[in-house]
Motif scaffolding. Structure first.
Motif, PDB file in Angstrom:
ATOM      1  N   MET A 104       0.849  -1.168   0.000  1.00  0.00           N
ATOM      2  CA  MET A 104       0.000   0.000   0.000  1.00  0.00           C
ATOM      3  C   MET A 104       0.899   1.238   0.000  1.00  0.00           C
ATOM      4  SD  MET A 104      -2.843   1.236   2.769  1.00  0.00           S
ATOM      5  CE  MET A 104      -1.792   1.055   4.170  1.00  0.00           C
TER       6      MET A 104
ATOM      7  N   LEU B  57       0.738   4.837   0.710  1.00  0.00           N
ATOM      8  CA  LEU B  57      -0.124   5.836   1.339  1.00  0.00           C
ATOM      9  C   LEU B  57      -0.036   7.187   0.644  1.00  0.00           C
ATOM     10  CD1 LEU B  57      -2.061   6.455   3.655  1.00  0.00           C
ATOM     11  CD2 LEU B  57      -0.073   7.057   5.037  1.00  0.00           C
TER      12      LEU B  57
ATOM     13  N   ILE C 212      -2.359   7.211  -2.366  1.00  0.00           N
ATOM     14  CA  ILE C 212      -3.762   7.283  -1.954  1.00  0.00           C
ATOM     15  C   ILE C 212      -4.115   8.695  -1.503  1.00  0.00           C
ATOM     16  CG2 ILE C 212      -5.405   6.517  -0.195  1.00  0.00           C
ATOM     17  CD1 ILE C 212      -4.073   3.759  -0.350  1.00  0.00           C
TER      18      ILE C 212
ATOM     19  N   VAL D  18     -10.214   4.314  -3.519  1.00  0.00           N
ATOM     20  CA  VAL D  18      -9.397   4.123  -2.325  1.00  0.00           C
ATOM     21  C   VAL D  18      -9.818   2.856  -1.583  1.00  0.00           C
ATOM     22  CG1 VAL D  18      -8.867   5.085  -0.043  1.00  0.00           C
ATOM     23  CG2 VAL D  18      -8.761   6.527  -2.065  1.00  0.00           C
ATOM     24  N   LEU D  19     -11.125   2.621  -1.462  1.00  0.00           N
ATOM     25  CA  LEU D  19     -11.604   1.405  -0.804  1.00  0.00           C
ATOM     26  C   LEU D  19     -11.114   0.157  -1.521  1.00  0.00           C
ATOM     27  CD1 LEU D  19     -15.284   2.130   0.286  1.00  0.00           C
ATOM     28  CD2 LEU D  19     -13.314   1.670   1.736  1.00  0.00           C
TER      29      LEU D  19
ATOM     30  N   VAL E  33      -8.435  -0.181  -3.461  1.00  0.00           N
ATOM     31  CA  VAL E  33      -6.991  -0.324  -3.266  1.00  0.00           C
ATOM     32  C   VAL E  33      -6.689  -0.837  -1.861  1.00  0.00           C
ATOM     33  CG1 VAL E  33      -4.832   0.970  -3.074  1.00  0.00           C
ATOM     34  CG2 VAL E  33      -6.342   1.379  -5.002  1.00  0.00           C
ATOM     35  N   LEU E  34      -7.342  -0.271  -0.866  1.00  0.00           N
ATOM     36  CA  LEU E  34      -7.103  -0.705   0.506  1.00  0.00           C
ATOM     37  C   LEU E  34      -7.536  -2.145   0.731  1.00  0.00           C
ATOM     38  CD1 LEU E  34      -8.120   2.450   2.569  1.00  0.00           C
ATOM     39  CD2 LEU E  34      -5.824   1.579   2.137  1.00  0.00           C
ATOM     40  N   MET E  35      -8.674  -2.522   0.192  1.00  0.00           N
ATOM     41  CA  MET E  35      -9.164  -3.883   0.392  1.00  0.00           C
ATOM     42  C   MET E  35      -8.252  -4.914  -0.266  1.00  0.00           C
ATOM     43  SD  MET E  35     -11.548  -3.606   2.483  1.00  0.00           S
ATOM     44  CE  MET E  35     -12.168  -5.259   2.543  1.00  0.00           C
TER      45      MET E  35
ATOM     46  N   ASP F  25      -5.082  -4.626  -0.652  1.00  0.00           N
ATOM     47  CA  ASP F  25      -3.879  -4.707   0.168  1.00  0.00           C
ATOM     48  C   ASP F  25      -4.137  -5.448   1.480  1.00  0.00           C
ATOM     49  OD1 ASP F  25      -2.346  -3.383  -1.685  1.00  0.00           O
ATOM     50  OD2 ASP F  25      -2.525  -1.421  -0.730  1.00  0.00           O
ATOM     51  N   ILE F  26      -5.297  -5.232   2.052  1.00  0.00           N
ATOM     52  CA  ILE F  26      -5.607  -5.824   3.350  1.00  0.00           C
ATOM     53  C   ILE F  26      -5.961  -7.308   3.233  1.00  0.00           C
ATOM     54  CG2 ILE F  26      -7.320  -5.761   5.216  1.00  0.00           C
ATOM     55  CD1 ILE F  26      -7.328  -2.733   4.940  1.00  0.00           C
TER      56      ILE F  26
END
Length: 128
Positions: free
Chosen positions: A1, A3, A6, A39-40, A42-44, A46-47
């Motif tokens: 990720m 940051l 983002i 953003v959601l 991309v974050l999901m 990665d998580i």
């Protein structure tokens, strides 16, 4: 990720939404929703790797993975509900934002009912 990428996307989207709000307010909302969804996503992505690793660790200890699954689904419901409620607030619909949050709370409660039932059955076995 990454940051900084983002946060850069969010700053650019915020500036674009601010400029477009003067001319076409509805386009401003679409830019904010699109940036938030991006953003959601991309974050999901990665998580997810970390969460699957954690789930495999939980299963490796011989524990029941259903508890982890419920917690993960609850987290997803909370994130999506928060995103939708914020979008409603951004468009000036406070009542709809409150209803979205209520729906999210109810969904988490309904999702957790099997866990509550299991807990009560375990307590019943211990007691009697």
């Amino acid at each position: 990720m990454n940051l900084t990428v983002i946060l850069g996307v969010l700053i650019i989207a915020s500036a674009a939404a601010l400029v477009l709000r003067q001319y076409k307010a509805e386009y401003s909302l679409f830019i904010a929703l699109l940036a938030g969804a991006l953003v959601l996503i991309v974050l999901m992505t990665d998580i997810m790797d970390g969460l699957y690793s954690l789930l495999n660790t939980v299963l490796g200890f011989g524990l029941d993975g259903s508890y982890f699954t419920v917690a993960f689904k609850s987290l997803g419901i909370c994130v999506i509900t928060g995103f939708i409620a914020d979008a409603c607030r951004d468009s000036g619909q406070m009542a709809l934002a409150s209803r979205a949050e209520l729906a999210g709370r109810c969904a988490v409660f309904i999702l957790s009912l099997p866990l509550l039932t299991s807990l009560l059955e375990t307590a019943k076995e211990i007691i009697g």
